[in-house]
Design a protein around this motif. Structure first.
Motif, PDB file in Angstrom:
ATOM      1  N   ASP A 102       0.812  -1.221   0.000  1.00 32.90           N
ATOM      2  CA  ASP A 102       0.000   0.000   0.000  1.00 32.90           C
ATOM      3  C   ASP A 102       0.845   1.270   0.000  1.00 32.90           C
ATOM      4  O   ASP A 102       0.379   2.325  -0.453  1.00 32.90           O
ATOM      5  N   ALA A 103       2.080   1.194   0.490  1.00 29.90           N
ATOM      6  CA  ALA A 103       2.945   2.379   0.490  1.00 29.90           C
ATOM      7  C   ALA A 103       3.191   2.879  -0.928  1.00 29.90           C
ATOM      8  O   ALA A 103       3.343   4.085  -1.163  1.00 29.90           O
ATOM      9  N   ARG A 121      15.350  -9.108  -3.456  1.00 29.48           N
ATOM     10  CA  ARG A 121      15.095 -10.215  -2.535  1.00 29.48           C
ATOM     11  C   ARG A 121      13.630 -10.667  -2.542  1.00 29.48           C
ATOM     12  O   ARG A 121      13.299 -11.705  -1.962  1.00 29.48           O
ATOM     13  N   GLY A 122      12.751  -9.843  -3.165  1.00 29.05           N
ATOM     14  CA  GLY A 122      11.331 -10.166  -3.161  1.00 29.05           C
ATOM     15  C   GLY A 122      10.688 -10.005  -1.800  1.00 29.05           C
ATOM     16  O   GLY A 122       9.655 -10.613  -1.524  1.00 29.05           O
ATOM     17  N   PHE A 123      11.288  -9.168  -0.952  1.00 32.80           N
ATOM     18  CA  PHE A 123      10.775  -8.977   0.402  1.00 32.80           C
ATOM     19  C   PHE A 123       9.682  -7.913   0.420  1.00 32.80           C
ATOM     20  O   PHE A 123       9.876  -6.788  -0.053  1.00 32.80           O
ATOM     21  N   ASN A 124       8.515  -8.248   0.979  1.00 30.96           N
ATOM     22  CA  ASN A 124       7.392  -7.325   1.081  1.00 30.96           C
ATOM     23  C   ASN A 124       7.088  -6.682  -0.267  1.00 30.96           C
ATOM     24  O   ASN A 124       6.903  -5.469  -0.377  1.00 30.96           O
ATOM     25  N   CYS A 125       7.059  -7.510  -1.291  1.00 26.66           N
ATOM     26  CA  CYS A 125       6.777  -7.045  -2.649  1.00 26.66           C
ATOM     27  C   CYS A 125       5.651  -7.885  -3.249  1.00 26.66           C
ATOM     28  O   CYS A 125       5.893  -8.757  -4.097  1.00 26.66           O
ATOM     29  N   PRO A 126       4.427  -7.676  -2.827  1.00 26.81           N
ATOM     30  CA  PRO A 126       3.338  -8.477  -3.393  1.00 26.81           C
ATOM     31  C   PRO A 126       3.236  -8.255  -4.897  1.00 26.81           C
ATOM     32  O   PRO A 126       3.346  -7.117  -5.372  1.00 26.81           O
ATOM     33  N   PRO A 127       3.022  -9.312  -5.663  1.00 23.88           N
ATOM     34  CA  PRO A 127       2.896  -9.151  -7.117  1.00 23.88           C
ATOM     35  C   PRO A 127       1.562  -8.510  -7.477  1.00 23.88           C
ATOM     36  O   PRO A 127       0.533  -8.795  -6.857  1.00 23.88           O
ATOM     37  N   THR A 128       1.574  -7.635  -8.463  1.00 25.30           N
ATOM     38  CA  THR A 128       0.344  -6.997  -8.899  1.00 25.30           C
ATOM     39  C   THR A 128       0.248  -6.973 -10.415  1.00 25.30           C
ATOM     40  O   THR A 128       1.251  -6.798 -11.111  1.00 25.30           O
ATOM     41  N   SER A 129      -0.964  -7.144 -10.897  1.00 21.02           N
ATOM     42  CA  SER A 129      -1.255  -7.002 -12.330  1.00 21.02           C
ATOM     43  C   SER A 129      -2.119  -5.760 -12.552  1.00 21.02           C
ATOM     44  O   SER A 129      -2.852  -5.676 -13.539  1.00 21.02           O
ATOM     45  N   SER A 130      -2.022  -4.777 -11.663  1.00 16.78           N
ATOM     46  CA  SER A 130      -2.939  -3.643 -11.636  1.00 16.78           C
ATOM     47  C   SER A 130      -2.705  -2.655 -12.774  1.00 16.78           C
ATOM     48  O   SER A 130      -1.606  -2.106 -12.921  1.00 16.78           O
ATOM     49  N   MET A 131      -3.754  -2.383 -13.546  1.00 21.09           N
ATOM     50  CA  MET A 131      -3.697  -1.323 -14.554  1.00 21.09           C
ATOM     51  C   MET A 131      -3.664   0.038 -13.880  1.00 21.09           C
ATOM     52  O   MET A 131      -3.011   0.970 -14.365  1.00 21.09           O
ATOM     53  N   ARG A 139       2.686   6.601  -3.054  1.00 22.17           N
ATOM     54  CA  ARG A 139       3.902   7.164  -3.645  1.00 22.17           C
ATOM     55  C   ARG A 139       4.118   6.525  -5.018  1.00 22.17           C
ATOM     56  O   ARG A 139       4.853   5.548  -5.169  1.00 22.17           O
ATOM     57  N   PRO A 140       3.472   7.061  -6.050  1.00 25.03           N
ATOM     58  CA  PRO A 140       3.552   6.446  -7.377  1.00 25.03           C
ATOM     59  C   PRO A 140       4.973   6.263  -7.903  1.00 25.03           C
ATOM     60  O   PRO A 140       5.202   5.391  -8.744  1.00 25.03           O
ATOM     61  N   TYR A 141       5.933   7.058  -7.425  1.00 23.02           N
ATOM     62  CA  TYR A 141       7.296   6.860  -7.920  1.00 23.02           C
ATOM     63  C   TYR A 141       7.803   5.462  -7.585  1.00 23.02           C
ATOM     64  O   TYR A 141       8.641   4.898  -8.304  1.00 23.02           O
ATOM     65  N   ARG A 142       7.277   4.861  -6.508  1.00 26.56           N
ATOM     66  CA  ARG A 142       7.691   3.502  -6.172  1.00 26.56           C
ATOM     67  C   ARG A 142       7.155   2.502  -7.200  1.00 26.56           C
ATOM     68  O   ARG A 142       7.864   1.568  -7.615  1.00 26.56           O
ATOM     69  N   ALA A 143       5.910   2.700  -7.629  1.00 27.71           N
ATOM     70  CA  ALA A 143       5.358   1.838  -8.686  1.00 27.71           C
ATOM     71  C   ALA A 143       6.137   2.021  -9.973  1.00 27.71           C
ATOM     72  O   ALA A 143       6.401   1.049 -10.713  1.00 27.71           O
ATOM     73  N   ALA A 144       6.538   3.258 -10.266  1.00 23.85           N
ATOM     74  CA  ALA A 144       7.308   3.514 -11.486  1.00 23.85           C
ATOM     75  C   ALA A 144       8.660   2.805 -11.429  1.00 23.85           C
ATOM     76  O   ALA A 144       9.090   2.175 -12.414  1.00 23.85           O
TER      77      ALA A 144
END
Length: 766
Positions: A553-554, A598-608, A558-563
């Motif tokens: 959710d963070a 490491r894939g730590f606290n990184c849930p996978p998303t297919s979100s448009m 903070r969209p820069y993290r998604a980018a």
């Protein structure tokens, strides 16, 4: 049966036929046709018996079907012949209550032109009376305590009618015949203004005091039809700054009320469809493109090219705006994320730190109802928030369902109660993230269950285990020993679209379900899904390629993290010249890289939705947000309408042979190239929308070749984006597809409960 040249029919009329002038209409029609008999309300609708010449009976039925009162909406008319009684008069009889029966309830309706003329006529006895109404207008849903809809079962029962109002109320030829809220200055509710350290003022003095306060930059809490607004001068920066600070509002846009259409035109660009929506009886907030020279504070909608405008809908609003030259912000009377206030004592307590003064009245609001928010697209309504003016109007289902409760999702929450072929979607509840909203949900649900005579046989909810609504449904089902149907989020979106279009339970379509967040059946975060679905089952046939979302959710705030996550998956270096990279502090950047590796606290998303956020951050539109979808909304508003180019994607079957994977990496690489080449953000934004539209068309064609399906349903919050719709619909239609989109319930999570009701009602229980 007949008696010579006479016959008698009994009719049962169901639908929205109470509180809309149906009985006086029937009375007048029967009198004109020289028919005897009676008409009355009961808990199931309206019952009529008419007796006379067979030709007159036939004419009565034709006219009833063809020209009912303007606010009436008939679902069915049952007709049977009954014995002739030899009566000579037609009368209106007392209402009957039947415990097992239910009927639809009219939404609240804006003040009509006739009442408005009287409101400003100095010769009229209701001149400047803030509660003027008649059979054709005024509050309905918000004052009803139970059915049948009669004054003793409304909050107006506290106001005995004076002799003049009583004569109007009982005269079948009067416009106020059986108008349950009918009142006048002698016998009805009153308005008053109070503020700390000042004397309390009543009636017209109260309204003028509120106007003076608004001119002076005050924030005034105004009690309306469905709850409180916080009002202030929409041109006053200081007032708006104070309102945002006190309310904890961030950058989320405020709605603006203007006195008339001319004032609206001075603030926003609008076409005929938007004008029709703005001036409709429902009087929603309509999202319109703001004029560059609009005399509005930038703090009304910071960074937003659109403004939400509405016209007055209650007499009190018209009086408040009558002598004001400035538009008013009219935002929900609450702290952010809390339910809207509806009672005087509650408002004086909860809004004391927000408002400088209070414009109050003593007509109680039984059920709060926030303002609706709508867009107009391609000649039709595109709901964003379905509430006042629309709720609780039912959606008629293709087939019957058992009595059930569907509790919706978390954001933009609504619930749905259904039985037989009627689904009643609630007004907007809010975001179900705190105890106060959950309690408001429980109160509203109890009211709907009572009004519509629902004895639930099953419960439906979202799959997400963390939603308060899901947890409530689990407890309720266990306590009442009821089956619980858990419905996947994106399946519910498509089912809602199918249900509102009257599709039968087993009819398959290609469902494109694009949104921000939904709990997937594989426990990942879905949001970019193509399904083959009906209202019982679904198969996921295509999806956006999963991208890790560092911090969960963070990254939404903070969209820069998604980018950065999208760039990392696409193999694009995090160079400092990219806006999303420079927006991320170096220490946080290092932590993000370690998380991703490491894939730590990184849930996978297919979100448009997260992809739109990522692009907004990548091109420098928005790096952090203070409300849901802010980045995507600002990106949409940037689009260059003349731009026709698009980017490329990779589509490939998944390694396990499952859903087709849609990979945006090639698009992101080209975007970075465009950005470095100095291509305008407006052009990049348009190319993104063109690309997604083309992707939808290509994937739909791919699924059609595999399945033979030719209907595409578009649902999910991403399809509030009219720039995307403008590009998507022509492509799909040119390819020969029939396209379904939302016109009755929102494509966002506000429509989820309807989809849950359809799936829960028509599928087996889990």
């Amino acid at each position: 049966m007949s008696d010579g040249a006479r016959a008698r029919w009994r009719l049962i009329v169901r639908g929205i036929v109470q509180g809309v002038g149906f009985r006086p209409f029937v009375f007048g029609l029967a009198r004109r046709l020289a028919l005897a008999g009676h008409v009355g309300n009961d808990s199931g609708g309206v019952f009529i018996e008419v007796e006379g010449a067979p030709s007159a009976l036939a004419a009565f039925l034709r006219e009833l079907r063809a020209n009912p009162p303007p606010l009436a909406m008939m679902d069915s008319i049952e007709v049977e012949a009954v014995p002739v009684r030899g009566e000579s008069a037609f009368v209106i009889v007392e209402s009957e209550a039947r415990a097992e029966a239910n009927t639809s309830i009219s939404p609240d309706v804006c003040v009509c032109d006739d009442c408005l003329r009287e409101l400003f006529d100095p010769a009229d006895r209701r001149y400047r009376y803030p509660f003027i109404n008649c059979t054709h207008c005024g509050p309905r849903f918000t004052i009803i305590q139970d059915i049948p809809y009669d004054r003793p079962l409304t909050t107006m029962s506290a106001f005995p009618m004076c002799p003049v109002c009583a004569r109007e109320y009982h005269d079948p030829t009067d416009r106020r015949f059986h108008a349950q809220p009918v009142a006048c200055p002698t016998c009805g509710p009153r308005v008053w203004f109070e503020a700390p350290g000042q004397p309390t003022l009543h009636d017209d003095d109260a309204i003028r005091a509120a106007q003076a306060a608004l001119r002076d930059g005050w924030i005034v809490a105004v009690k309306g039809i469905g709850g409180f607004h916080l009002a202030c001068d929409a041109t006053n920066d200081a007032a708006l700054c104070a309102l945002r600070r006190r309310k904890g509002r961030g950058d989320k846009p405020f709605a603006v009320m203007v006195r008339d259409l001319a004032a609206a035109r001075a603030l926003a660009e609008m076409d005929d469809d938007q004008i029709a929506l703005l001036t409709s009886k429902a009087r929603p907030i309509v999202l319109l493109r703001r004029r560059p020279d609009a005399p509005l504070s930038e703090l009304v909608a910071p960074g937003n090219a659109y403004v939400g405008l509405m016209l007055p809908y209650s007499p009190l609003h018209y009086l408040l705006l009558d002598d004001l030259t400035q538009p008013l912000v009219m935002t929900s009377g609450n702290l952010s994320d809390e339910p809207i206030c509806k009672d005087n004592d509650e408002a004086l307590r909860r809004l004391a730190s927000l408002a400088d003064g209070f414009l109050l009245h003593n007509r109680d609001i039984h059920m709060w109802c926030d303002d609706s928010v709508m867009r107009a697209f391609a000649g039709r309504t595109l709901p964003v928030r379905r509430s006042r003016g629309y709720a609780p109007f039912p959606i008629r289902l293709a087939q019957s369902v058992p009595a059930l409760i569907a509790v919706g999702g978390e954001l933009k929450a609504t619930f749905c109660v259904a039985r037989d072929r009627q689904a009643y979607l609630s007004q907007h509840i809010g975001d179900m993230e705190n105890l106060e909203t959950l309690q408001a949900f429980e109160r509203a649900l109890a009211h709907f269950v009572k009004l519509f005579r629902i004895t639930p046989e099953r419960v439906a909810c979202d799959l997400h285990p963390g939603y308060l609504s899901t947890q409530w449904a689990e407890r309720f089902a266990a306590e009442h020993n009821l089956p619980l149907v858990k419905v996947q989020h994106h399946h519910a979106h498509i089912a809602a679209c199918l249900a509102e279009h009257g599709f039968a339970p087993d009819v398959d379509v290609i469902g494109v379900s694009f949104d921000g967040t939904g709990y997937g059946s594989d426990r990942a975060i879905w949001g970019g899904e193509v399904l083959v679905a009906n209202c019982r089952t679904f198969t996921r046939v295509a999806q956006l390629k999963y991208v890790p979302l560092p911090g969960g959710d963070a990254s939404i705030k903070r969209p820069y993290r998604a980018a950065l996550a999208h760039l990392w998956v696409a193999g694009i270096p995090w160079d400092d010249d990219l806006p999303c990279v420079s927006a991320c502090p170096p220490q946080e950047r290092r932590a993000l890289r370690q998380q991703l590796e490491r894939g730590f606290n990184c849930p996978p998303t297919s979100s448009m939705g997260r992809l739109f956020d990522a692009v907004a951050a990548l091109v420098g539109v928005r790096q952090t947000v203070t409300y849901e979808a802010q980045a995507a909304i600002e990106l949409e508003a940037l689009c260059d309408d003349a731009e026709q180019e698009r980017y490329e994607w990779v589509t490939a079957p998944a390694a396990d042979g499952g859903a087709l994977l849609l990979d945006p990496a090639p698009m992101l690489r080209r975007m970075v190239d465009d950005l470095r080449a100095g291509v305008a953000r407006q052009v990049i934004a348009a190319r993104l929308h063109n690309t997604i539209a083309e992707l939808i068309a290509q994937v739909s064609d791919h699924v059609r070749r595999q399945t033979g399906l030719n209907v595409v349903a578009l649902s999910g919050g991403v399809f509030q984006n009219v720039q995307l719709l403008r590009r998507t619909l022509p492509r799909l239609r040119a390819a020969g597809f029939e396209v379904l989109m939302h016109h009755v319930v929102p494509p966002n999570d506000g429509g989820l409960a309807l989809g849950q009701a359809a799936v829960g009602g028509w599928s087996g229980c889990l």
